[in-house]
Motif scaffolding. Structure first.
Motif, PDB file in Angstrom:
ATOM      1  N   GLN A   1       0.955  -1.372  -0.270  1.00  0.00           N
ATOM      2  CA  GLN A   1      -0.227  -0.229  -0.189  1.00  0.00           C
ATOM      3  C   GLN A   1       1.099   1.487  -0.135  1.00  0.00           C
ATOM      4  N   VAL A   2       1.787   1.163   0.721  1.00  0.00           N
ATOM      5  CA  VAL A   2       3.099   1.893   0.692  1.00  0.00           C
ATOM      6  C   VAL A   2       3.706   2.809  -1.070  1.00  0.00           C
ATOM      7  N   GLN A   3       3.690   1.127  -0.783  1.00  0.00           N
ATOM      8  CA  GLN A   3       4.664   1.469  -2.106  1.00  0.00           C
ATOM      9  C   GLN A   3       3.668   2.052  -2.901  1.00  0.00           C
ATOM     10  N   HIS A   4       2.638   1.510  -3.544  1.00  0.00           N
ATOM     11  CA  HIS A   4       1.444   2.460  -4.102  1.00  0.00           C
ATOM     12  C   HIS A   4       0.953   3.584  -3.663  1.00  0.00           C
ATOM     13  N   GLY A   5       1.670   4.365  -3.264  1.00  0.00           N
ATOM     14  CA  GLY A   5       0.719   5.707  -2.475  1.00  0.00           C
ATOM     15  C   GLY A   5      -0.728   5.256  -2.205  1.00  0.00           C
ATOM     16  N   GLU A   6      -1.166   3.810  -1.985  1.00  0.00           N
ATOM     17  CA  GLU A   6      -2.281   3.889  -1.409  1.00  0.00           C
ATOM     18  C   GLU A   6      -2.552   3.786  -0.065  1.00  0.00           C
ATOM     19  N   TYR A   7      -1.172   3.961   0.953  1.00  0.00           N
ATOM     20  CA  TYR A   7      -1.630   3.696   2.063  1.00  0.00           C
ATOM     21  C   TYR A   7      -2.186   4.720   2.929  1.00  0.00           C
ATOM     22  N   THR A   8      -3.430   4.365   4.025  1.00  0.00           N
ATOM     23  CA  THR A   8      -4.104   5.753   4.842  1.00  0.00           C
ATOM     24  C   THR A   8      -4.424   5.370   6.049  1.00  0.00           C
ATOM     25  N   PRO A   9      -3.493   5.801   7.192  1.00  0.00           N
ATOM     26  CA  PRO A   9      -3.470   5.290   8.275  1.00  0.00           C
ATOM     27  C   PRO A   9      -4.617   4.980   9.280  1.00  0.00           C
ATOM     28  N   HIS A  10      -5.391   4.499  10.265  1.00  0.00           N
ATOM     29  CA  HIS A  10      -5.364   4.578  10.992  1.00  0.00           C
ATOM     30  C   HIS A  10      -6.238   5.421  12.175  1.00  0.00           C
ATOM     31  N   ARG A  11      -4.402   5.545  12.305  1.00  0.00           N
ATOM     32  CA  ARG A  11      -4.241   6.574  13.587  1.00  0.00           C
ATOM     33  C   ARG A  11      -4.936   6.437  14.938  1.00  0.00           C
ATOM     34  N   GLU A  12      -4.783   4.903  15.040  1.00  0.00           N
ATOM     35  CA  GLU A  12      -5.220   5.095  16.919  1.00  0.00           C
ATOM     36  C   GLU A  12      -3.951   3.459  17.125  1.00  0.00           C
ATOM     37  N   VAL A  13      -3.350   4.378  18.351  1.00  0.00           N
ATOM     38  CA  VAL A  13      -2.450   3.556  18.675  1.00  0.00           C
ATOM     39  C   VAL A  13      -2.724   2.893  20.277  1.00  0.00           C
ATOM     40  N   ASN A  14      -2.199   2.100  20.080  1.00  0.00           N
ATOM     41  CA  ASN A  14      -2.684   1.043  21.623  1.00  0.00           C
ATOM     42  C   ASN A  14      -1.625   0.697  22.071  1.00  0.00           C
ATOM     43  N   HIS A  15      -0.773   0.946  22.745  1.00  0.00           N
ATOM     44  CA  HIS A  15       0.019   0.383  23.602  1.00  0.00           C
ATOM     45  C   HIS A  15       0.341  -0.071  24.806  1.00  0.00           C
ATOM     46  N   THR A  16       0.321  -0.991  25.334  1.00  0.00           N
ATOM     47  CA  THR A  16      -0.631  -1.410  26.646  1.00  0.00           C
ATOM     48  C   THR A  16       1.480  -1.659  27.499  1.00  0.00           C
ATOM     49  N   HIS A  17       2.468  -2.450  26.956  1.00  0.00           N
ATOM     50  CA  HIS A  17       3.120  -2.943  27.775  1.00  0.00           C
ATOM     51  C   HIS A  17       3.979  -2.020  28.306  1.00  0.00           C
ATOM     52  N   GLN A  18       4.926  -2.700  29.825  1.00  0.00           N
ATOM     53  CA  GLN A  18       5.429  -2.163  30.552  1.00  0.00           C
ATOM     54  C   GLN A  18       6.441  -0.646  29.239  1.00  0.00           C
ATOM     55  N   GLY A  19       6.241   0.349  29.971  1.00  0.00           N
ATOM     56  CA  GLY A  19       7.690   1.195  29.678  1.00  0.00           C
ATOM     57  C   GLY A  19       6.668   1.714  28.169  1.00  0.00           C
ATOM     58  N   SER A  20       5.957   1.404  27.587  1.00  0.00           N
ATOM     59  CA  SER A  20       5.219   1.804  26.483  1.00  0.00           C
ATOM     60  C   SER A  20       4.592   3.387  26.423  1.00  0.00           C
ATOM     61  N   ILE A  21       4.034   3.871  25.452  1.00  0.00           N
ATOM     62  CA  ILE A  21       3.267   4.595  25.848  1.00  0.00           C
ATOM     63  C   ILE A  21       2.387   4.928  26.284  1.00  0.00           C
ATOM     64  N   GLY A  22       1.308   3.861  25.832  1.00  0.00           N
ATOM     65  CA  GLY A  22       0.208   3.491  26.829  1.00  0.00           C
ATOM     66  C   GLY A  22       0.407   3.270  28.786  1.00  0.00           C
ATOM     67  N   ASN A  23       1.865   3.468  28.860  1.00  0.00           N
ATOM     68  CA  ASN A  23       1.706   2.313  29.863  1.00  0.00           C
ATOM     69  C   ASN A  23       3.700   2.556  30.204  1.00  0.00           C
ATOM     70  N   LEU A  24       3.164   3.632  30.768  1.00  0.00           N
ATOM     71  CA  LEU A  24       4.748   4.960  30.974  1.00  0.00           C
ATOM     72  C   LEU A  24       5.939   3.873  32.199  1.00  0.00           C
ATOM     73  N   CYS A  25       4.936   3.804  33.389  1.00  0.00           N
ATOM     74  CA  CYS A  25       5.778   3.032  34.376  1.00  0.00           C
ATOM     75  C   CYS A  25       6.534   4.119  35.327  1.00  0.00           C
ATOM     76  N   ASN A  26       5.994   5.143  35.094  1.00  0.00           N
ATOM     77  CA  ASN A  26       7.117   6.925  35.888  1.00  0.00           C
ATOM     78  C   ASN A  26       6.451   5.943  37.365  1.00  0.00           C
ATOM     79  N   ASP A  27       6.239   5.509  38.031  1.00  0.00           N
ATOM     80  CA  ASP A  27       5.943   5.137  39.031  1.00  0.00           C
ATOM     81  C   ASP A  27       7.038   4.043  39.787  1.00  0.00           C
ATOM     82  N   LYS A  28       7.103   3.652  38.968  1.00  0.00           N
ATOM     83  CA  LYS A  28       8.495   1.910  38.987  1.00  0.00           C
ATOM     84  C   LYS A  28       9.864   2.929  38.626  1.00  0.00           C
ATOM     85  N   ILE A  29      10.206   4.499  37.923  1.00  0.00           N
ATOM     86  CA  ILE A  29      11.048   4.563  37.171  1.00  0.00           C
ATOM     87  C   ILE A  29      11.927   5.535  38.981  1.00  0.00           C
TER      88      ILE A  29
END
Ligand code: ARG
Length: 431
Positions: free
Chosen positions: A390-418
Protein backbone atom coordinates in the motif's frame (compact mmCIF):
# COMPACT_ATOMS: atom_id res chain seq x y z
CA UNK A 1 57.41 32.42 52.45
CA UNK A 2 57.01 28.67 52.06
CA UNK A 3 56.32 26.12 54.79
CA UNK A 4 59.45 24.40 53.53
CA UNK A 5 61.60 27.57 53.57
CA UNK A 6 65.15 26.79 54.65
CA UNK A 7 66.70 30.20 54.31
CA UNK A 8 66.78 30.77 50.58
CA UNK A 9 64.11 32.38 48.42
CA UNK A 10 62.94 30.29 45.46
CA UNK A 11 63.21 31.92 42.06
CA UNK A 12 60.09 34.03 41.30
CA UNK A 13 59.52 32.43 37.90
CA UNK A 14 59.74 28.97 39.41
CA UNK A 15 57.23 29.92 42.08
CA UNK A 16 54.78 31.40 39.58
CA UNK A 17 55.03 28.41 37.29
CA UNK A 18 54.56 25.79 40.02
CA UNK A 19 51.80 27.59 41.93
CA UNK A 20 49.95 28.86 38.87
CA UNK A 21 46.27 29.43 39.66
CA UNK A 22 46.36 27.00 42.60
CA UNK A 23 45.69 29.78 45.14
CA UNK A 24 42.39 30.71 43.47
CA UNK A 25 41.34 27.07 43.16
CA UNK A 26 42.35 26.38 46.76
CA UNK A 27 39.83 28.95 47.97
CA UNK A 28 37.17 26.31 47.42
CA UNK A 29 39.09 23.96 49.71
CA UNK A 30 39.52 26.49 52.53
CA UNK A 31 36.65 25.46 54.80
CA UNK A 32 37.38 21.79 54.30
CA UNK A 33 41.02 22.41 55.16
CA UNK A 34 39.96 23.93 58.47
CA UNK A 35 37.55 21.05 59.17
CA UNK A 36 40.32 18.56 58.42
CA UNK A 37 42.72 20.42 60.73
CA UNK A 38 40.15 20.46 63.54
CA UNK A 39 39.73 16.68 63.33
CA UNK A 40 43.50 16.19 63.09
CA UNK A 41 44.31 18.24 66.20
CA UNK A 42 41.59 16.59 68.27
CA UNK A 43 43.25 13.35 67.37
CA UNK A 44 46.74 14.73 68.17
CA UNK A 45 45.42 15.69 71.60
CA UNK A 46 43.99 12.22 72.14
CA UNK A 47 47.32 10.58 71.37
CA UNK A 48 49.16 13.00 73.67
CA UNK A 49 50.81 15.29 71.12
CA UNK A 50 48.82 18.39 72.17
CA UNK A 51 47.93 19.67 75.63
CA UNK A 52 44.27 20.31 76.46
CA UNK A 53 44.92 24.06 76.62
CA UNK A 54 46.73 24.06 73.30
CA UNK A 55 43.88 22.17 71.69
CA UNK A 56 41.30 24.65 73.04
CA UNK A 57 43.26 27.63 71.70
CA UNK A 58 43.85 26.04 68.32
CA UNK A 59 40.22 24.98 67.93
CA UNK A 60 39.00 28.48 68.82
CA UNK A 61 41.34 30.06 66.28
CA UNK A 62 40.39 27.55 63.58
CA UNK A 63 36.75 28.38 64.33
CA UNK A 64 37.64 32.07 63.83
CA UNK A 65 39.26 31.28 60.50
CA UNK A 66 36.17 29.33 59.48
CA UNK A 67 34.09 32.44 60.23
CA UNK A 68 36.45 34.52 58.09
CA UNK A 69 36.09 32.03 55.26
CA UNK A 70 32.30 32.14 55.50
CA UNK A 71 32.27 35.96 55.59
CA UNK A 72 34.61 35.92 52.57
CA UNK A 73 37.35 37.72 54.52
CA UNK A 74 39.86 34.92 54.08
CA UNK A 75 42.51 35.25 51.38
CA UNK A 76 45.61 33.30 50.43
CA UNK A 77 48.29 35.94 50.52
CA UNK A 78 50.62 36.41 47.56
CA UNK A 79 53.81 34.51 48.27
CA UNK A 80 51.95 31.87 50.29
CA UNK A 81 51.86 28.67 48.27
CA UNK A 82 48.47 27.21 49.06
CA UNK A 83 45.53 27.10 51.44
CA UNK A 84 47.26 24.63 53.76
CA UNK A 85 50.20 26.99 54.21
CA UNK A 86 47.91 29.99 54.68
CA UNK A 87 45.92 28.36 57.51
CA UNK A 88 49.11 27.26 59.27
CA UNK A 89 50.70 30.72 58.89
CA UNK A 90 47.58 32.37 60.35
CA UNK A 91 47.66 30.05 63.36
CA UNK A 92 51.34 30.72 63.98
CA UNK A 93 50.90 34.46 63.47
CA UNK A 94 48.03 34.58 65.93
CA UNK A 95 48.97 31.91 68.48
CA UNK A 96 52.76 31.74 68.24
CA UNK A 97 54.57 28.46 68.90
CA UNK A 98 51.48 26.22 69.28
CA UNK A 99 50.49 27.01 65.70
CA UNK A 100 53.63 25.18 64.69
CA UNK A 101 52.48 21.96 66.34
CA UNK A 102 49.49 21.10 64.19
CA UNK A 103 51.41 19.61 61.31
CA UNK A 104 52.71 16.65 63.36
CA UNK A 105 51.77 13.38 61.70
CA UNK A 106 50.51 14.81 58.46
CA UNK A 107 51.75 16.22 55.18
CA UNK A 108 50.18 18.56 52.68
CA UNK A 109 49.77 15.46 50.54
CA UNK A 110 47.16 13.90 52.83
CA UNK A 111 45.85 17.34 53.77
CA UNK A 112 44.95 18.21 50.20
CA UNK A 113 43.55 14.69 49.78
CA UNK A 114 41.24 15.01 52.77
CA UNK A 115 40.13 18.48 51.64
CA UNK A 116 39.34 17.14 48.19
CA UNK A 117 37.38 14.16 49.49
CA UNK A 118 35.31 16.38 51.76
CA UNK A 119 34.68 18.85 48.97
CA UNK A 120 33.91 16.28 46.29
CA UNK A 121 31.55 14.48 48.64
CA UNK A 122 29.58 17.73 49.07
CA UNK A 123 29.74 18.54 45.37
CA UNK A 124 28.47 15.09 44.40
CA UNK A 125 25.60 15.43 46.83
CA UNK A 126 24.68 18.81 45.31
CA UNK A 127 24.94 17.39 41.80
CA UNK A 128 22.66 14.51 42.83
CA UNK A 129 20.11 16.93 44.31
CA UNK A 130 20.11 19.07 41.15
CA UNK A 131 19.73 15.98 38.99
CA UNK A 132 16.89 14.76 41.17
CA UNK A 133 15.12 18.12 40.83
CA UNK A 134 15.39 17.89 37.06
CA UNK A 135 14.22 14.27 37.25
CA UNK A 136 11.07 15.32 39.12
CA UNK A 137 10.25 17.98 36.55
CA UNK A 138 10.80 15.56 33.67
CA UNK A 139 8.49 13.06 35.31
CA UNK A 140 5.82 15.73 35.90
CA UNK A 141 5.98 16.75 32.26
CA UNK A 142 5.87 13.12 31.21
CA UNK A 143 2.64 12.59 33.15
CA UNK A 144 1.15 15.90 32.00
CA UNK A 145 1.75 15.20 28.32
CA UNK A 146 1.42 11.44 28.30
CA UNK A 147 -1.45 11.54 25.80
CA UNK A 148 0.23 13.93 23.36
CA UNK A 149 1.75 11.99 20.49
CA UNK A 150 4.86 13.00 18.61
CA UNK A 151 6.81 11.26 15.86
CA UNK A 152 9.46 8.75 16.82
CA UNK A 153 12.50 8.59 14.52
CA UNK A 154 15.12 6.07 13.57
CA UNK A 155 17.91 7.17 11.20
CA UNK A 156 16.19 10.58 11.54
CA UNK A 157 13.39 9.15 9.37
CA UNK A 158 9.79 9.06 10.55
CA UNK A 159 9.45 5.69 12.32
CA UNK A 160 6.70 4.99 14.88
CA UNK A 161 4.45 6.96 17.20
CA UNK A 162 6.14 8.32 20.29
CA UNK A 163 4.74 10.72 22.86
CA UNK A 164 5.88 13.62 24.96
CA UNK A 165 5.23 11.36 27.93
CA UNK A 166 7.72 8.84 26.55
CA UNK A 167 10.26 11.51 25.61
CA UNK A 168 10.36 13.35 28.94
CA UNK A 169 10.12 10.07 30.84
CA UNK A 170 13.07 8.62 28.93
CA UNK A 171 15.43 11.34 30.10
CA UNK A 172 14.12 10.97 33.65
CA UNK A 173 14.99 7.27 33.66
CA UNK A 174 18.37 7.92 32.01
CA UNK A 175 19.17 10.24 34.92
CA UNK A 176 18.55 7.36 37.34
CA UNK A 177 21.36 5.40 35.69
CA UNK A 178 23.61 8.44 35.77
CA UNK A 179 22.95 8.82 39.46
CA UNK A 180 24.09 5.24 40.03
CA UNK A 181 27.47 6.40 38.74
CA UNK A 182 27.31 9.55 40.90
CA UNK A 183 26.54 7.28 43.87
CA UNK A 184 29.57 5.11 43.09
CA UNK A 185 31.80 8.19 42.90
CA UNK A 186 30.29 9.38 46.19
CA UNK A 187 31.18 6.11 47.91
CA UNK A 188 34.73 6.34 46.56
CA UNK A 189 35.09 9.93 47.78
CA UNK A 190 33.60 9.09 51.18
CA UNK A 191 36.79 7.47 52.55
CA UNK A 192 39.29 9.05 54.87
CA UNK A 193 42.86 9.45 53.55
CA UNK A 194 44.07 11.47 56.57
CA UNK A 195 46.98 9.79 58.30
CA UNK A 196 48.56 8.63 55.07
CA UNK A 197 50.76 11.73 55.48
CA UNK A 198 53.21 12.09 52.60
CA UNK A 199 51.94 8.76 51.30
CA UNK A 200 53.76 6.33 53.56
CA UNK A 201 52.15 6.89 56.96
CA UNK A 202 53.83 8.14 60.11
CA UNK A 203 55.70 6.87 63.16
CA UNK A 204 53.28 8.78 65.41
CA UNK A 205 50.56 6.46 66.80
CA UNK A 206 47.82 8.20 64.80
CA UNK A 207 44.21 7.24 65.53
CA UNK A 208 42.84 7.22 62.02
CA UNK A 209 39.48 5.80 63.08
CA UNK A 210 38.96 8.89 65.22
CA UNK A 211 39.45 11.33 62.32
CA UNK A 212 37.31 9.07 60.12
CA UNK A 213 34.46 9.37 62.61
CA UNK A 214 34.97 13.07 63.28
CA UNK A 215 34.86 13.91 59.58
CA UNK A 216 31.85 11.66 58.98
CA UNK A 217 33.58 9.41 56.46
CA UNK A 218 32.01 6.03 55.78
CA UNK A 219 35.35 4.28 56.13
CA UNK A 220 39.01 5.04 55.55
CA UNK A 221 41.43 4.29 52.78
CA UNK A 222 43.35 1.89 55.03
CA UNK A 223 46.50 1.29 53.03
CA UNK A 224 48.42 4.56 53.10
CA UNK A 225 49.74 4.04 49.58
CA UNK A 226 46.22 3.31 48.33
CA UNK A 227 45.10 6.49 50.08
CA UNK A 228 47.72 8.51 48.20
CA UNK A 229 46.86 6.69 44.96
CA UNK A 230 43.25 7.76 45.42
CA UNK A 231 44.35 11.25 44.34
CA UNK A 232 43.51 11.17 40.68
CA UNK A 233 41.41 8.03 40.97
CA UNK A 234 38.76 9.84 43.01
CA UNK A 235 38.72 12.77 40.61
CA UNK A 236 38.44 10.29 37.75
CA UNK A 237 35.40 8.65 39.33
CA UNK A 238 33.82 12.07 39.85
CA UNK A 239 34.64 12.99 36.25
CA UNK A 240 32.90 9.83 35.05
CA UNK A 241 29.83 10.72 37.09
CA UNK A 242 29.82 14.21 35.60
CA UNK A 243 30.34 12.75 32.15
CA UNK A 244 27.35 10.43 32.57
CA UNK A 245 25.01 13.28 33.47
CA UNK A 246 26.51 15.50 30.76
CA UNK A 247 25.81 12.89 28.12
CA UNK A 248 22.13 12.73 29.14
CA UNK A 249 21.63 16.48 29.45
CA UNK A 250 23.62 17.17 26.28
CA UNK A 251 21.52 14.67 24.35
CA UNK A 252 18.33 16.23 25.67
CA UNK A 253 19.60 19.70 24.71
CA UNK A 254 20.18 18.46 21.16
CA UNK A 255 16.62 17.11 21.01
CA UNK A 256 15.26 20.47 22.12
CA UNK A 257 17.33 22.31 19.48
CA UNK A 258 15.96 19.99 16.82
CA UNK A 259 12.37 20.07 18.06
CA UNK A 260 12.57 23.90 18.17
CA UNK A 261 13.73 24.04 14.55
CA UNK A 262 10.98 25.60 12.43
CA UNK A 263 10.89 22.48 10.23
CA UNK A 264 9.81 20.48 13.27
CA UNK A 265 8.08 22.99 15.55
CA UNK A 266 7.35 20.43 18.27
CA UNK A 267 8.30 22.68 21.18
CA UNK A 268 8.91 26.35 21.75
CA UNK A 269 9.64 28.80 24.55
CA UNK A 270 8.29 32.26 25.35
CA UNK A 271 10.26 34.96 23.49
CA UNK A 272 12.20 36.06 26.56
CA UNK A 273 13.81 32.61 26.78
CA UNK A 274 15.13 32.75 23.22
CA UNK A 275 17.85 34.91 21.66
CA UNK A 276 17.86 36.99 18.48
CA UNK A 277 20.02 37.72 15.48
CA UNK A 278 21.71 41.04 14.71
CA UNK A 279 20.75 40.78 11.03
CA UNK A 280 17.69 38.51 10.68
CA UNK A 281 14.79 40.18 12.44
CA UNK A 282 12.62 37.10 12.76
CA UNK A 283 15.07 34.85 14.63
CA UNK A 284 14.16 33.19 17.96
CA UNK A 285 17.20 31.05 18.62
CA UNK A 286 17.70 28.18 21.09
CA UNK A 287 21.05 29.50 22.37
CA UNK A 288 20.39 28.24 25.89
CA UNK A 289 20.23 24.67 24.67
CA UNK A 290 23.16 25.16 22.31
CA UNK A 291 25.36 26.42 25.12
CA UNK A 292 24.08 23.54 27.26
CA UNK A 293 24.92 21.06 24.50
CA UNK A 294 28.38 22.58 24.06
CA UNK A 295 29.16 22.61 27.77
CA UNK A 296 27.92 19.03 28.16
CA UNK A 297 29.95 17.85 25.19
CA UNK A 298 33.06 19.46 26.63
CA UNK A 299 32.38 17.97 30.06
CA UNK A 300 32.40 14.53 28.50
CA UNK A 301 36.09 14.98 27.77
CA UNK A 302 37.20 15.36 31.39
CA UNK A 303 37.66 11.65 32.19
CA UNK A 304 40.07 11.58 29.23
CA UNK A 305 41.88 14.69 30.39
CA UNK A 306 42.35 13.09 33.80
CA UNK A 307 43.40 9.77 32.31
CA UNK A 308 46.11 11.48 30.28
CA UNK A 309 47.25 13.70 33.14
CA UNK A 310 47.65 10.74 35.48
CA UNK A 311 48.73 8.00 33.06
CA UNK A 312 51.92 6.25 34.20
CA UNK A 313 52.71 8.63 37.05
CA UNK A 314 55.26 7.14 39.41
CA UNK A 315 53.77 5.76 42.63
CA UNK A 316 53.50 8.34 45.42
CA UNK A 317 52.82 12.05 45.31
CA UNK A 318 53.82 13.98 42.21
CA UNK A 319 53.11 17.64 41.68
CA UNK A 320 51.27 16.92 38.42
CA UNK A 321 48.33 15.96 40.66
CA UNK A 322 47.81 19.61 41.55
CA UNK A 323 46.57 20.21 38.00
CA UNK A 324 43.60 17.91 38.61
CA UNK A 325 41.88 20.74 40.45
CA UNK A 326 41.84 22.83 37.30
CA UNK A 327 39.89 20.08 35.52
CA UNK A 328 37.47 18.94 38.19
CA UNK A 329 36.65 22.14 40.12
CA UNK A 330 35.03 24.10 37.27
CA UNK A 331 33.35 20.91 36.01
CA UNK A 332 31.43 20.35 39.26
CA UNK A 333 29.95 23.84 38.96
CA UNK A 334 29.30 23.63 35.24
CA UNK A 335 27.31 20.40 35.40
CA UNK A 336 25.12 21.84 38.14
CA UNK A 337 24.58 24.99 36.07
CA UNK A 338 23.45 22.83 33.15
CA UNK A 339 21.11 20.76 35.32
CA UNK A 340 19.63 23.86 36.91
CA UNK A 341 19.23 25.69 33.61
CA UNK A 342 17.56 22.67 32.04
CA UNK A 343 15.15 22.48 34.98
CA UNK A 344 14.45 26.20 34.72
CA UNK A 345 13.78 26.09 30.98
CA UNK A 346 11.47 23.11 31.33
CA UNK A 347 9.29 25.22 33.60
CA UNK A 348 8.48 27.28 30.50
CA UNK A 349 8.41 24.80 27.64
CA UNK A 350 5.41 25.05 25.30
CA UNK A 351 4.35 21.79 23.68
CA UNK A 352 2.76 21.53 20.26
CA UNK A 353 -0.19 19.26 21.04
CA UNK A 354 -1.20 18.74 17.44
CA UNK A 355 1.76 17.40 15.53
CA UNK A 356 0.82 14.09 14.06
CA UNK A 357 -2.44 15.04 12.33
CA UNK A 358 -0.15 16.45 9.60
CA UNK A 359 -0.10 13.99 6.65
CA UNK A 360 3.71 14.04 6.51
CA UNK A 361 3.59 11.81 9.58
CA UNK A 362 1.15 9.26 8.07
CA UNK A 363 3.80 6.53 7.86
CA UNK A 364 4.22 6.62 11.63
CA UNK A 365 1.24 4.30 11.75
CA UNK A 366 2.33 1.55 9.34
CA UNK A 367 3.54 -0.72 12.13
CA UNK A 368 0.30 -0.15 14.07
CA UNK A 369 -1.64 -1.25 10.99
CA UNK A 370 0.57 -4.28 10.37
CA UNK A 371 0.07 -5.30 14.00
CA UNK A 372 -3.68 -4.78 13.79
CA UNK A 373 -3.83 -7.17 10.83
CA UNK A 374 -1.61 -9.66 12.63
CA UNK A 375 -3.79 -9.51 15.74
CA UNK A 376 -6.82 -10.35 13.62
CA UNK A 377 -5.13 -13.48 12.27
CA UNK A 378 -3.00 -12.47 9.26
CA UNK A 379 0.56 -13.84 9.67
CA UNK A 380 2.93 -10.97 10.55
CA UNK A 381 5.06 -11.25 7.38
CA UNK A 382 1.96 -11.25 5.18
CA UNK A 383 0.47 -8.25 7.05
CA UNK A 384 3.84 -6.46 6.63
CA UNK A 385 3.74 -7.19 2.88
CA UNK A 386 0.18 -5.92 2.47
CA UNK A 387 0.83 -2.59 4.24
CA UNK A 388 4.22 -2.33 2.50
CA UNK A 389 2.59 -2.64 -0.92
CA UNK A 390 0.00 0.00 0.00
CA UNK A 391 2.85 2.38 0.90
CA UNK A 392 4.72 1.43 -2.27
CA UNK A 393 1.71 2.24 -4.49
CA UNK A 394 0.80 5.44 -2.61
CA UNK A 395 -2.42 3.82 -1.37
CA UNK A 396 -1.72 3.76 2.34
CA UNK A 397 -4.08 5.60 4.70
CA UNK A 398 -3.39 5.26 8.42
CA UNK A 399 -5.93 4.34 11.11
CA UNK A 400 -4.15 6.70 13.53
CA UNK A 401 -5.12 4.55 16.44
CA UNK A 402 -2.43 3.71 18.91
CA UNK A 403 -2.84 1.02 21.50
CA UNK A 404 0.40 0.31 23.37
CA UNK A 405 -0.04 -1.37 26.73
CA UNK A 406 3.19 -3.11 27.73
CA UNK A 407 5.49 -1.78 30.46
CA UNK A 408 7.46 1.29 29.42
CA UNK A 409 5.39 1.97 26.30
CA UNK A 410 3.37 5.04 25.35
CA UNK A 411 0.28 3.71 27.08
CA UNK A 412 2.01 2.42 30.22
CA UNK A 413 4.93 4.66 31.11
CA UNK A 414 5.68 3.10 34.52
CA UNK A 415 6.79 6.47 35.85
CA UNK A 416 6.00 5.31 39.39
CA UNK A 417 8.41 2.38 39.05
CA UNK A 418 11.10 4.72 37.71
CA UNK A 419 10.52 7.13 40.62
CA UNK A 420 11.02 4.22 43.02
CA UNK A 421 14.41 3.42 41.42
CA UNK A 422 15.38 7.08 41.83
CA UNK A 423 14.27 7.14 45.45
CA UNK A 424 16.53 4.18 46.19
CA UNK A 425 19.63 5.64 44.55
CA UNK A 426 19.06 9.01 46.24
CA UNK A 427 19.29 7.28 49.64
CA UNK A 428 23.05 7.07 49.06
CA UNK A 429 23.28 10.83 49.54
CA UNK A 430 21.23 11.10 52.73
CA UNK A 431 23.31 12.86 55.39
N1 ARG B 1 49.15 22.35 46.05
C1 ARG B 1 49.58 21.01 46.23
C2 ARG B 1 48.68 20.03 45.47
O1 ARG B 1 47.60 20.37 45.16
C3 ARG B 1 49.54 20.66 47.67
C4 ARG B 1 50.40 19.50 48.03
C5 ARG B 1 51.81 19.90 47.93
N2 ARG B 1 52.69 18.87 48.34
C6 ARG B 1 53.96 18.84 47.97
N3 ARG B 1 54.68 17.90 48.44
N4 ARG B 1 54.47 19.71 47.14
O2 ARG B 1 49.08 18.95 45.16
Amino acid sequence: MQLWNKGYEPDKMIEEFTVGNDRELDMRLARYDVQGSMAHIRMLHKIGLLEEEELTKLLAELQNILGEIEREEFTIRPGVEDVHSQVEFLLTERLGEIGKKIHSGRSRNDQVLVDLKLMLRDELREIAYSANTLFTRLQQLSEEYKDVLMPGYTHLQVAMPSSFGLWFGAYAEALVDDLQIVAAAYRIANQNPLGSAAGYGSSFPLDRQMTTDLLGFDTMHYNVVAAQMSRGKTERAVAMAIEAIASTVGHFAMDVCLWMCSNFGFVRFPDEFTTGSSIMPHKKNPDVFEIMRGKCNRLQSIPNEIALLTANLPLGYNRDLQLLKDIIFPATLEIRQCLEMCHFMLGHIIINTDIISDSKYDYLFTVEDVNRLALSGTPFREAYRQIGMQVQHGEYTPHREVNHTHQGSIGNLCNDKIAEKMRKVMQTFAC
